[in-house]
Write a protein that holds these residues in place. Structure first.
Motif, PDB file in Angstrom:
ATOM      1  N   GLY B  10       0.784  -1.204  -0.007  1.00 49.08           N
ATOM      2  CA  GLY B  10       0.020   0.041   0.018  1.00 49.08           C
ATOM      3  C   GLY B  10       0.968   1.427   0.126  1.00 49.08           C
ATOM      4  N   LEU B  12       4.045   1.566  -1.096  1.00 49.35           N
ATOM      5  CA  LEU B  12       4.492   1.726  -2.479  1.00 49.35           C
ATOM      6  C   LEU B  12       3.496   2.300  -3.448  1.00 49.35           C
ATOM      7  CD1 LEU B  12       6.832   1.269  -4.619  1.00 49.35           C
ATOM      8  CD2 LEU B  12       6.217  -1.136  -4.709  1.00 49.35           C
ATOM      9  N   PHE B  13       2.044   1.816  -3.282  1.00 50.86           N
ATOM     10  CA  PHE B  13       1.130   2.311  -4.181  1.00 50.86           C
ATOM     11  C   PHE B  13       0.815   3.578  -3.848  1.00 50.86           C
ATOM     12  CE2 PHE B  13      -3.544   2.805  -4.950  1.00 50.86           C
ATOM     13  CZ  PHE B  13      -3.443   2.519  -6.390  1.00 50.86           C
ATOM     14  N   GLY B  14       0.756   4.208  -2.656  1.00 51.65           N
ATOM     15  CA  GLY B  14       0.528   5.633  -2.426  1.00 51.65           C
ATOM     16  C   GLY B  14       1.706   6.470  -2.910  1.00 51.65           C
ATOM     17  N   ILE B  16       3.634   5.778  -5.667  1.00 54.54           N
ATOM     18  CA  ILE B  16       3.401   5.684  -7.209  1.00 54.54           C
ATOM     19  C   ILE B  16       2.148   6.807  -7.857  1.00 54.54           C
ATOM     20  CG2 ILE B  16       2.705   4.264  -9.228  1.00 54.54           C
ATOM     21  CD1 ILE B  16       3.919   1.882  -7.433  1.00 54.54           C
TER      22      ILE B  16
END
Lengths: 187, 137
Positions: B10, B12-14, B16
């Motif tokens: 999560g 890493l997703f935020g 990106i």
């Protein structure tokens, strides 16, 4: 290195990384579909007692809630430690089009004249923040997914229903942008 | 402890979502006005590589960390719910300039007002659940 990361990331770097996110979620026993969390939050709040749709074992979805908590923390890390203060590089035509409907561009991520606690009490702010949020939550559950569940996971898995949903997303977005915005923002 | 990996994914997703500017209201406007390739490039490249990845997972029968074969649930057949629900979602996407994932990332970016949008999205999801049987699917 940190200087390089601090620049905005191009699409051809970001897109493959999002595929990596999808892989990591599948590999960890989850899937990439954020809007399921909204349903879980309803269930945690006790909605299952009144509406059967929310009567399910939300504990199996805790991993997904943890994932979006991470997405929040990631936003904090990126903006505080991995960003330069350069303004957003938006197309000049978009800036001009938005100026015509009285939405200024000051280099930020969001138009702060619309997205602020003060603006919430204005008609435009209310429609954008409250009505917009409601439509996202209502539409995504009716369609059975959002950008992550349909546009990314569903299309990647060659699902026709997801293609229909994405066509719907764009019909809605285009009608809102080109036909409703000019009326709404010239009020 | 099994949730730690989801927290890290999560995060890493935020990062990106923030660094790609996909959380930006202006980027979504650029997309709906066909004035930039940026968002199409992000979604398009994610999907093209995603298609290859999912084919590989299926063909190679790749297993998850827990040792189970990764399964994909096919979406239920139908047109009305996807088209009508999709259009409603599209209205909201253009208005708020964000879909559910980026909403959470925007809070981390300091836009606490989006908490109101998330609360309203939860209310919208509840309203759908309440009227589910009366809506075409």
């Amino acid at each position: 290195m940190i200087e390089y990361i601090s620049q905005p990331w191009p699409w051809y770097f970001s897109g493959p990384l999002i595929t990596l996110i999808m892989f990591l979620l599948l590999w960890s026993g989850g899937y990439f579909g954020v809007s399921s969390n909204l349903r879980s939050i309803c269930a945690i709040g006790g909605a299952g007692k009144k509406v059967a749709f929310f009567d399910f074992d939300w504990k199996k979805q805790i991993w997904n809630l943890v994932f979006i908590l991470g997405a929040l923390i990631g936003g904090y890390i990126a903006t505080n430690f991995l960003s330069n203060s350069e303004p957003l590089q938006i197309n000049q035509k978009t800036i001009a089009d938005l100026a015509e409907i009285n939405i200024p561009f000051q280099g930020g991520v969001m138009p702060e004249v619309l997205f602020s606690w003060e603006s919430l009490l204005t008609l435009k702010g209310f429609i954008i923040i409250v009505v917009g949020g409601f439509l996202v939550g209502f539409g995504t559950r009716w369609a059975g997914g959002c950008t992550s569940g349909h546009a990314i996971s569903g299309l990647s898995n060659l699902q026709l229903p997801s293609l229909i949903a994405v066509v719907g997303f764009f019909i809605g977005g285009l009608v809102m942008t080109h036909f409703i915005f000019p009326i709404l923002f010239n009020l | 402890m099994k949730y730690i990996k989801f927290l890290l994914i999560g995060i890493l997703f935020g990062i990106i979502m923030t660094k790609s500017e996909a959380i930006s209201w202006y980027r979504i406007q650029e997309m709906f006005r066909f004035q930039s390739f940026h968002m199409y490039g992000i979604i398009g490249s994610t999907v093209v590589i995603g298609m290859i990845m999912i084919q590989l997972i299926k063909y190679k029968q790749i297993k998850s960390i827990e040792g189970k074969t990764i399964q994909f649930q096919p979406k239920e057949k139908g047109v009305k719910r996807y088209l009508l629900g999709g259009i409603i979602f599209g209205f909201g996407w253009a208005l708020t300039g964000s879909c559910p994932g980026p909403m959470f990332t925007l809070i981390g970016n300091g836009f606490s007002i989006i908490l109101v949008s998330i609360a309203c999205a939860i209310l919208g999801t509840y309203t759908y659940g309440y009227f589910k049987d009366k809506l075409p699917h």
